[in-house]
Design a protein around this motif. Structure first.
Motif, PDB file in Angstrom:
ATOM      1  N   VAL A 101       1.002  -1.278   0.233  1.00 34.57           N
ATOM      2  CA  VAL A 101       0.210  -0.447   0.003  1.00 34.57           C
ATOM      3  C   VAL A 101       0.521   1.053   0.076  1.00 34.57           C
ATOM      4  CG1 VAL A 101      -1.846   1.232   1.561  1.00 34.57           C
ATOM      5  CG2 VAL A 101      -1.573  -0.909   0.738  1.00 34.57           C
ATOM      6  N   LEU A 102       2.152   1.006   0.662  1.00 37.11           N
ATOM      7  CA  LEU A 102       2.903   2.224   0.777  1.00 37.11           C
ATOM      8  C   LEU A 102       3.834   2.432  -0.688  1.00 37.11           C
ATOM      9  CD1 LEU A 102       3.994   2.138   4.304  1.00 37.11           C
ATOM     10  CD2 LEU A 102       1.701   3.591   3.503  1.00 37.11           C
ATOM     11  N   GLY A 103       3.690   1.348  -1.704  1.00 37.02           N
ATOM     12  CA  GLY A 103       4.485   1.426  -2.072  1.00 37.02           C
ATOM     13  C   GLY A 103       4.547   2.871  -3.670  1.00 37.02           C
ATOM     14  N   PRO A 104       3.437   3.649  -4.194  1.00 35.96           N
ATOM     15  CA  PRO A 104       2.866   4.952  -4.373  1.00 35.96           C
ATOM     16  C   PRO A 104       4.021   6.015  -3.213  1.00 35.96           C
ATOM     17  CG  PRO A 104       1.612   4.238  -4.360  1.00 35.96           C
ATOM     18  CD  PRO A 104       1.838   3.015  -3.785  1.00 35.96           C
ATOM     19  N   LEU A 105       4.074   5.709  -2.490  1.00 36.42           N
ATOM     20  CA  LEU A 105       4.672   6.861  -1.107  1.00 36.42           C
ATOM     21  C   LEU A 105       6.364   6.826  -0.978  1.00 36.42           C
ATOM     22  CD1 LEU A 105       4.416   9.232   0.916  1.00 36.42           C
ATOM     23  CD2 LEU A 105       4.276   7.213   2.568  1.00 36.42           C
ATOM     24  N   LEU A 106       6.471   5.399  -1.225  1.00 37.00           N
ATOM     25  CA  LEU A 106       7.878   5.568  -1.869  1.00 37.00           C
ATOM     26  C   LEU A 106       8.098   5.464  -2.693  1.00 37.00           C
ATOM     27  CD1 LEU A 106       8.048   2.206   0.509  1.00 37.00           C
ATOM     28  CD2 LEU A 106       8.867   3.380   1.410  1.00 37.00           C
ATOM     29  N   GLY A 107       8.438   5.587  -3.459  1.00 32.80           N
ATOM     30  CA  GLY A 107       8.317   6.210  -4.932  1.00 32.80           C
ATOM     31  C   GLY A 107       8.236   7.339  -5.222  1.00 32.80           C
ATOM     32  N   ARG A 108       7.578   7.951  -4.734  1.00 34.30           N
ATOM     33  CA  ARG A 108       6.959   9.932  -4.668  1.00 34.30           C
ATOM     34  C   ARG A 108       6.251   9.841  -5.905  1.00 34.30           C
ATOM     35  NH1 ARG A 108      11.000  13.523  -1.523  1.00 34.30           N
ATOM     36  NH2 ARG A 108      12.056  12.176  -0.399  1.00 34.30           N
ATOM     37  N   GLU A 109       5.125   8.595  -5.776  1.00 27.25           N
ATOM     38  CA  GLU A 109       4.288   8.578  -7.932  1.00 27.25           C
ATOM     39  C   GLU A 109       3.046   9.843  -7.065  1.00 27.25           C
ATOM     40  OE1 GLU A 109       3.140   5.000  -7.849  1.00 27.25           O
ATOM     41  OE2 GLU A 109       5.461   4.209  -7.852  1.00 27.25           O
ATOM     42  N   THR A 110       3.316  10.501  -7.137  1.00 28.84           N
ATOM     43  CA  THR A 110       2.565  11.725  -7.146  1.00 28.84           C
ATOM     44  C   THR A 110       1.266  11.856  -8.689  1.00 28.84           C
ATOM     45  OG1 THR A 110       3.786  13.634  -7.638  1.00 28.84           O
ATOM     46  CG2 THR A 110       3.397  13.587  -5.495  1.00 28.84           C
ATOM     47  N   ILE A 111       0.333  12.502  -7.873  1.00 32.05           N
ATOM     48  CA  ILE A 111      -1.080  12.410  -9.864  1.00 32.05           C
ATOM     49  C   ILE A 111      -1.508  14.076  -9.219  1.00 32.05           C
ATOM     50  CG2 ILE A 111      -1.412  10.346  -9.445  1.00 32.05           C
ATOM     51  CD1 ILE A 111      -3.802  10.281  -7.870  1.00 32.05           C
ATOM     52  N   LYS A 112      -1.972  14.069 -10.259  1.00 33.21           N
ATOM     53  CA  LYS A 112      -2.856  15.656 -10.090  1.00 33.21           C
ATOM     54  C   LYS A 112      -2.016  16.333  -9.912  1.00 33.21           C
ATOM     55  CE  LYS A 112      -7.340  13.512  -9.967  1.00 33.21           C
ATOM     56  NZ  LYS A 112      -8.551  13.481  -8.764  1.00 33.21           N
ATOM     57  N   LYS A 113      -0.589  16.529 -11.287  1.00 32.57           N
ATOM     58  CA  LYS A 113      -0.098  17.652 -10.800  1.00 32.57           C
ATOM     59  C   LYS A 113       0.674  17.695  -8.998  1.00 32.57           C
ATOM     60  CE  LYS A 113      -2.526  20.495 -14.507  1.00 32.57           C
ATOM     61  NZ  LYS A 113      -3.089  21.666 -14.335  1.00 32.57           N
ATOM     62  N   GLY A 114       0.704  16.922  -9.066  1.00 34.33           N
ATOM     63  CA  GLY A 114       1.831  16.614  -7.913  1.00 34.33           C
ATOM     64  C   GLY A 114       1.373  17.461  -5.990  1.00 34.33           C
TER      65      GLY A 114
END
Length: 179
Positions: free
Chosen positions: A93-106
């Motif tokens: 679940v924390l994968g996107p946070l660890l990869g700093r995968e922001t969405i909607k212009k960060g």
């Protein structure tokens, strides 16, 4: 180049061990761009982090009740979070946070199925007390590994600093200048 004597002295007053490796690790931890991942079997690094940041630090463990809610609130508020006692596998679940995968212009990061507000001031520190962890390559690529494991030389430096501090406290200022 990344720090000065005043920072080193402050860190040592906050409990950072007085050896070169600990000072180098603290410099990396306070200046790295990626999330720092501390390998800290003797718990010296985490003790320093908790003293340094005090009340401003949110300490969580993966799997504890409500840890994702705490993470979401800290993410939105731009707080500093310490995830302590990591095992070798990480909650996906924390994968996107660890990869700093922001969405909607960060402005958001997806955690699970929720889009959480992302404050750019948010900071994350990961910690494990495993002496020789085998993390997934993706995690190692997303983090800055910082090894706080005490070496023989580091232990000698720490013991020497403790003896000098007991025998000649007036030399404390000279010790800080020697860094």
């Amino acid at each position: 180049m990344l720090t000065d004597d005043a920072d080193v002295a402050a860190w040592q007053n906050e409990g950072l061990p007085a050896d070169r490796m600990s000072t180098e690790n603290a410099t990396i931890l306070t200046n790295c761009e990626r999330w720092p991942l501390m390998v800290d079997p003797q718990l010296q690094g985490i003790k320093w982090i908790k003293t340094k940041y005090g009340e401003d630090l949110r300490v969580i463990r993966i799997g504890q009740k409500g840890y994702l809610d705490t993470m979401e609130r800290a993410l939105a508020a731009g707080e500093l979070v310490l995830i302590e006692n990591l095992e070798e596998s990480m909650d996906p679940v924390l994968g996107p946070l660890l990869g700093r995968e922001t969405i909607k212009k960060g402005r958001y990061i997806k955690i699970g199925d929720k889009e959480c507000d992302f404050n750019p001031a948010f900071r994350l520190i990961l910690h494990t007390k495993l002496a020789n962890p085998h993390f997934q390559p993706e995690l190692q690529a997303q983090c800055t590994l910082i090894n706080f494991t005490v070496t023989r030389d580091g232990l000698e430096d720490q013991l020497l600093a403790a003896v000098v501090n007991m025998e000649r406290p007036d030399l404390e200022e000279l010790k800080v200048r020697s860094w």
